[in-house]
Design a protein around this motif. Structure first.
Motif, PDB file in Angstrom:
ATOM      1  N   CYS A  58       0.849  -1.185   0.000  1.00  0.00           N
ATOM      2  CA  CYS A  58       0.000   0.000   0.000  1.00  0.00           C
ATOM      3  C   CYS A  58       0.880   1.228   0.000  1.00  0.00           C
ATOM      4  N   GLY A  59       0.286   2.323  -0.429  1.00  0.00           N
ATOM      5  CA  GLY A  59       1.051   3.557  -0.547  1.00  0.00           C
ATOM      6  C   GLY A  59       0.686   4.257  -1.834  1.00  0.00           C
ATOM      7  N   PRO A  60       1.488   5.255  -2.240  1.00  0.00           N
ATOM      8  CA  PRO A  60       1.160   5.998  -3.455  1.00  0.00           C
ATOM      9  C   PRO A  60       1.120   5.061  -4.668  1.00  0.00           C
ATOM     10  N   GLU A  61       0.168   5.298  -5.576  1.00  0.00           N
ATOM     11  CA  GLU A  61      -0.004   4.391  -6.718  1.00  0.00           C
ATOM     12  C   GLU A  61       1.232   4.332  -7.604  1.00  0.00           C
ATOM     13  N   ILE A  62       1.929   5.447  -7.740  1.00  0.00           N
ATOM     14  CA  ILE A  62       3.137   5.477  -8.580  1.00  0.00           C
ATOM     15  C   ILE A  62       4.185   4.542  -7.982  1.00  0.00           C
ATOM     16  N   MET A  63       4.328   4.609  -6.655  1.00  0.00           N
ATOM     17  CA  MET A  63       5.279   3.732  -5.990  1.00  0.00           C
ATOM     18  C   MET A  63       4.900   2.267  -6.216  1.00  0.00           C
ATOM     19  N   MET A  64       3.592   1.980  -6.073  1.00  0.00           N
ATOM     20  CA  MET A  64       3.158   0.588  -6.219  1.00  0.00           C
ATOM     21  C   MET A  64       3.410   0.099  -7.647  1.00  0.00           C
ATOM     22  N   ARG A  65       3.172   0.984  -8.600  1.00  0.00           N
ATOM     23  CA  ARG A  65       3.400   0.579  -9.992  1.00  0.00           C
ATOM     24  C   ARG A  65       4.852   0.256 -10.260  1.00  0.00           C
ATOM     25  N   THR A  66       5.744   1.105  -9.748  1.00  0.00           N
ATOM     26  CA  THR A  66       7.179   0.856  -9.956  1.00  0.00           C
ATOM     27  C   THR A  66       7.579  -0.459  -9.301  1.00  0.00           C
ATOM     28  N   ALA A  67       7.082  -0.671  -8.091  1.00  0.00           N
ATOM     29  CA  ALA A  67       7.428  -1.901  -7.379  1.00  0.00           C
ATOM     30  C   ALA A  67       6.892  -3.119  -8.134  1.00  0.00           C
ATOM     31  N   ILE A  68       5.677  -2.995  -8.650  1.00  0.00           N
ATOM     32  CA  ILE A  68       5.068  -4.133  -9.354  1.00  0.00           C
ATOM     33  C   ILE A  68       5.840  -4.452 -10.633  1.00  0.00           C
ATOM     34  N   GLU A  69       6.292  -3.413 -11.346  1.00  0.00           N
ATOM     35  CA  GLU A  69       7.096  -3.657 -12.553  1.00  0.00           C
ATOM     36  C   GLU A  69       8.320  -4.494 -12.226  1.00  0.00           C
ATOM     37  N   ASN A  70       8.976  -4.119 -11.135  1.00  0.00           N
ATOM     38  CA  ASN A  70      10.159  -4.868 -10.710  1.00  0.00           C
ATOM     39  C   ASN A  70       9.809  -6.323 -10.401  1.00  0.00           C
ATOM     40  N   LEU A  71       8.719  -6.515  -9.667  1.00  0.00           N
ATOM     41  CA  LEU A  71       8.322  -7.880  -9.279  1.00  0.00           C
ATOM     42  C   LEU A  71       7.976  -8.725 -10.504  1.00  0.00           C
ATOM     43  N   LEU A  72       7.247  -8.118 -11.446  1.00  0.00           N
ATOM     44  CA  LEU A  72       6.837  -8.873 -12.628  1.00  0.00           C
ATOM     45  C   LEU A  72       8.055  -9.279 -13.450  1.00  0.00           C
ATOM     46  N   GLN A  73       9.026  -8.352 -13.547  1.00  0.00           N
ATOM     47  CA  GLN A  73      10.259  -8.669 -14.281  1.00  0.00           C
ATOM     48  C   GLN A  73      10.986  -9.860 -13.664  1.00  0.00           C
ATOM     49  N   ARG A  74      10.820  -9.996 -12.360  1.00  0.00           N
ATOM     50  CA  ARG A  74      11.512 -11.089 -11.688  1.00  0.00           C
ATOM     51  C   ARG A  74      10.673 -12.359 -11.643  1.00  0.00           C
ATOM     52  N   GLY A  75       9.593 -12.348 -12.376  1.00  0.00           N
ATOM     53  CA  GLY A  75       8.820 -13.575 -12.519  1.00  0.00           C
ATOM     54  C   GLY A  75       7.756 -13.794 -11.464  1.00  0.00           C
ATOM     55  N   VAL A  76       7.477 -12.778 -10.649  1.00  0.00           N
ATOM     56  CA  VAL A  76       6.403 -12.942  -9.664  1.00  0.00           C
ATOM     57  C   VAL A  76       5.074 -12.872 -10.419  1.00  0.00           C
ATOM     58  N   PRO A  77       4.212 -13.871 -10.275  1.00  0.00           N
ATOM     59  CA  PRO A  77       2.952 -13.844 -11.021  1.00  0.00           C
ATOM     60  C   PRO A  77       2.007 -12.748 -10.519  1.00  0.00           C
ATOM     61  N   GLU A  78       1.233 -12.197 -11.446  1.00  0.00           N
ATOM     62  CA  GLU A  78       0.292 -11.123 -11.094  1.00  0.00           C
ATOM     63  C   GLU A  78      -0.662 -11.533  -9.984  1.00  0.00           C
ATOM     64  N   GLU A  79      -1.052 -12.809  -9.987  1.00  0.00           N
ATOM     65  CA  GLU A  79      -2.113 -13.178  -9.038  1.00  0.00           C
ATOM     66  C   GLU A  79      -1.649 -13.287  -7.590  1.00  0.00           C
ATOM     67  N   VAL A  80      -0.325 -13.148  -7.316  1.00  0.00           N
ATOM     68  CA  VAL A  80       0.083 -13.140  -5.903  1.00  0.00           C
ATOM     69  C   VAL A  80       0.441 -11.731  -5.434  1.00  0.00           C
ATOM     70  N   ILE A  81       0.144 -10.731  -6.273  1.00  0.00           N
ATOM     71  CA  ILE A  81       0.424  -9.345  -5.880  1.00  0.00           C
ATOM     72  C   ILE A  81      -0.895  -8.672  -5.476  1.00  0.00           C
ATOM     73  N   TRP A  82      -0.943  -8.161  -4.273  1.00  0.00           N
ATOM     74  CA  TRP A  82      -2.163  -7.563  -3.729  1.00  0.00           C
ATOM     75  C   TRP A  82      -1.873  -6.148  -3.262  1.00  0.00           C
ATOM     76  N   LEU A  83      -2.856  -5.276  -3.409  1.00  0.00           N
ATOM     77  CA  LEU A  83      -2.618  -3.904  -2.985  1.00  0.00           C
ATOM     78  C   LEU A  83      -3.889  -3.262  -2.442  1.00  0.00           C
ATOM     79  N   SER A  84      -3.689  -2.263  -1.597  1.00  0.00           N
ATOM     80  CA  SER A  84      -4.827  -1.557  -1.004  1.00  0.00           C
ATOM     81  C   SER A  84      -4.937  -0.184  -1.650  1.00  0.00           C
TER      82      SER A  84
END
Ligand SMILES: Cc1cc2nc3c(=O)[nH]c(=O)nc-3n(C[C@H](O)[C@H](O)[C@H](O)COP(=O)(O)OP(=O)(O)OC[C@H]3O[C@@H](n4cnc5c(N)ncnc54)[C@H](O)[C@@H]3O)c2cc1C
Ligand code: SF4
Ligand code: SF4
Ligand code: FES
Lengths: 374, 285
Positions: free
Chosen positions: B216-242
């Motif tokens: 949780c936090g600013p949407e821009i921060m979450m987007r940047t973090a998610i890009e990093n996670l996806l690049q590292r192979g973390v599947p979308e369905e295990v990423i959750w946000l508020s």
């Protein structure tokens, strides 16, 4: 042959129309119907046929609404006014609960019971019924039931009327919501010169119909009732290219047309106020002068306001382009995932009552004409 | 475990009086109110799941959505950690133990703790937006053995804004738990990273097939973090946000919290990334 009664349909002579008001009032209903008020047709309390707008026509065009007199004796030879059923079920402003501050620092909460008088609405159109079904889904068929809406909705008796004189702004044929009424009513009237063909749909409707001095409707009367409905449908020219615009709109969020319409749009929110399906509202508190009590109310809101999307430090839709885009992407797009259909019932109110005459069907046509693929 | 399914009160306009039993000043602008319903019947009926929120009412001023940060196993005491920003929060800031508020809730869907069992749990929070995840931290710490590695990443703008420094230090001493902090601007005595919370992600090893990420936090921060996670192979369905949006009703009626077709108050505030990715950080939504 012409005198043979058609099954399921009754006929009430024009001269006996007052009896409908009488029967409903005897049954304990307050009657609400169309009345000419300040140059427009508004729903208000009616007690007698003379209250209805006889021999009146409405001329509607983008940014334009005017009543004219006509030679016809008909009561319902017009399309619509700025209101639908919305204010009768979802009030423009109402107190939801109140809080009493006690000297002991305690707070005592009390829900305010909704005013929900038994109300019979005479003259409900097909698009009004379609909009009411959508508001029902929003307020009472979701996970949380809105008690105030439900209380008023339960106490409505709906006397619908088939539309014979759509305005130039009407496009219910395109949205699939009119001009013929198909369901959702207690009684349905079709007006012809001699009177009204009547059909009852619910138990209450059958009960009221049973108390009216009707006769069986003839095949000729049915045909006379059917023809002008079909003619009215044919006369409608506005349309949407398809009933589900969700993917098209969401794939065209950066279409230049949004900026062009934003340059004309005043962000006044008239469209959302007259729209029979818009449900947005805000809540607020009003303490009494002596500070001992505070009322918590809700009132109609609009996605065209700044406060609608305000969160601390940020307005999510800070300009008119984003607000107009919200109105259409919600109404015609994401409504599908929320309620399984578009939020537009083709009543044309937002076109007529827009001070600068923005016509959503034109905006959609422009976007679709040069749309990026969905 | 409490279900993360929405629990709604039958009467949406019924508020319950709650008494402030304790007030904690967390920082110059952040305070925690510990509340207890005055009606014992409500106290014993009330249940919530981590990530859910209450509508909290300040007499005569208004209602605001506030996350519940305390442990769901102890629903008799409800902690709300509040940052003073405007009309309602400023008024709440002045309250003291013994004062009363109105509460209705809980609302929304909480964190998918039922999907986290046995997995490495990675929390990413930015700014002051960590409140929705505090209840998860408390929850996992108390049931530490049910989860794999526990990684807590928190970023703040200035090191002075870090809340619960002592708690983070305590949490970092838990078994198999890694606390990673970052400040864009750091004062003295900041042993952690100077930089963005997203830079912390670079420093951590992740098993993409056996983790669950909550943020949780600013949407821009979450987007940047998610890009990093996806690049590292973390599947979308295990990423959750508020998510946070203006909320008037909390019950899916007022329309203010809409995020395209979703009502954040009812379908969220916790979403699976898959369900909101098209609109996360998208201007106007
Ligand atoms: C699901 C959810 C959980 C939240 N949890 C917390 C929490 O645990 N701690 C905390 O400090 N804050 C939390 N917030 C944010 C908090 O609701 C706002 O800071 C608060 O509403 C601001 O009210 P105000 O009157 O002081 O501010 P003002 O700036 O005066 O705002 C006026 C009004 O706008 C609305 N509003 C303004 N900001 C927000 C916002 N961010 N979210 C929703 N409505 C807003 C409210 O109706 C508010 O009364 C949460 C928000 C959401 C949506
Ligand atoms: S969008 Fe316009 S035409 Fe459609 S239902 Fe609303 S007011 Fe009527
Ligand atoms: S978001 Fe706008 S278009 Fe949608 S219901 Fe609310 S006011 Fe109407
Ligand atoms: S807060 Fe009112 S609809 Fe979500």
């Amino acid at each position: 042959m012409a005198q043979m009664a058609a099954a399921g349909f009754s006929f009430l002579q024009r001269g006996r129309f007052q009896q409908l008001f009488d029967v409903l009032q005897e049954a304990g209903y307050r009657c609400v119907g169309p009345r000419v008020t300040d140059g427009a047709i508004l729903y208000d309390t009616v007690t007698k046929v003379e209250d209805l707008p006889q021999a009146v026509r409405d001329r509607q065009a983008p940014g334009h609404y005017r009543l004219e007199s006509s030679k016809s004796e008909l009561y319902f030879a017009w399309a619509n006014g700025p209101q639908a059923l919305k204010p009768l079920v979802f009030k423009p402003r109402e107190t939801l609960w109140q809080c009493q501050a006690q000297p002991s620092r305690g707070l005592q909460f009390e829900t305010v019971p909704p005013e929900a008088p038994a109300t019979a609405v005479i003259g409900v159109r097909a698009c009004d019924l379609a909009a009411l079904r959508l508001q029902d889904r929003h307020f009472i068929h979701g996970p949380v039931v809105d008690p105030a809406y439900l209380a008023r909705r339960r106490n409505l008796f709906l006397v619908a009327v088939n539309c014979t004189h759509p305005a130039d702004t009407c496009f219910c044929r395109s949205t699939g919501d009119g001009p013929q009424v198909t369901n959702g009513f207690d009684l349905l009237l079709s007006e012809i010169d001699a009177g009204f063909v009547i059909e009852a749909r619910t138990d209450q409707g059958v009960d009221v119909l049973g108390r009216l001095p009707t006769e069986g409707a003839t095949a000729k009367q049915l045909e006379a009732a059917r023809q002008p409905i079909a003619r009215g449908a044919q006369a409608q020219t506005r349309r949407f290219p398809t009933r589900n615009l969700r993917d098209t709109l969401l794939s065209n969020l950066d279409h230049p047309r949004w900026q062009q319409v934003a340059e004309r749009c005043l962000s006044c929110g008239n469209c959302t106020a007259v729209c029979p399906t818009c449900f947005c509202h805000s809540e607020g508190d009003e303490p009494t002068l002596d500070g001992s009590r505070s009322e918590h109310y809700r009132q109609w809101g609009s996605c065209f306001t700044r406060t609608h999307s305000y969160i601390h430090g940020l307005v999510i839709r800070g300009d008119t382009r984003l607000r107009y885009r919200q109105w259409l992407t919600h109404k015609l797009g994401t409504w599908h995932e929320q309620y399984g259909r578009s939020g537009c019932v083709g009543c044309g109110r937002c076109i007529s009552w827009c001070p600068v005459g923005i016509d959503l069907t034109e905006e959609i046509a422009a976007i679709c004409a040069s749309a990026a693929d969905a | 475990m409490p279900s993360s399914e929405t629990f709604y009160q039958a009467e949406p306009y019924t508020l319950h009086e709650a008494e402030i039993v304790e007030r904690l000043q967390e920082s110059p602008t952040i305070f925690t109110l510990r509340l207890r319903f005055t009606d014992p019947g409500i106290r014993s009926a009330y249940r919530f799941a981590p990530g859910q929120f209450n509508m909290v009412y300040l007499y005569g001023v208004g209602e605001i959505p506030i996350s519940i940060v305390s442990d769901p196993e102890d629903p008799f005491l409800l902690d709300h950690t509040i940052r003073t920003v405007g009309r309602v929060t400023r008024g709440m800031d002045r309250l003291q133990a013994g004062d009363r508020l109105g509460v209705r809730g809980p609302y929304g869907r909480g964190w998918p703790l039922d999907k986290a069992g046995g997995r490495d749990v990675i929390l990413v929070t930015g700014g002051l937006g960590c409140a929705p995840l505090v209840s998860v931290i408390n929850y996992i710490i108390r049931r530490r053995e049910q989860y794999g590695r526990f990684v807590l990443m928190q970023g703040v703008k200035h090191s002075d804004e870090l809340l619960w420094r002592g708690k983070y230090e305590r949490w970092s001493r838990m078994p198999d738990t890694q606390v990673m902090l970052a400040a864009d601007v750091a004062g003295s005595n900041w042993p952690w990273l100077v930089g963005r919370v997203t830079a912390l992600l670079e420093q951590v090893s992740i098993d993409p097939m056996n983790c669950i990420v909550m943020m949780c936090g600013p949407e821009i921060m979450m987007r940047t973090a998610i890009e990093n996670l996806l690049q590292r192979g973390v599947p979308e369905e295990v990423i959750w946000l508020s998510m946070e949006r203006n909320m008037q009703c909390g019950t899916g009626h007022c329309g203010h919290c809409q995020l395209a077709g979703k009502f954040v108050c009812r379908d969220g505030p916790v979403f699976c990334y898959q369900d909101v990715k098209a609109f996360l950080g998208k201007k106007g939504f």
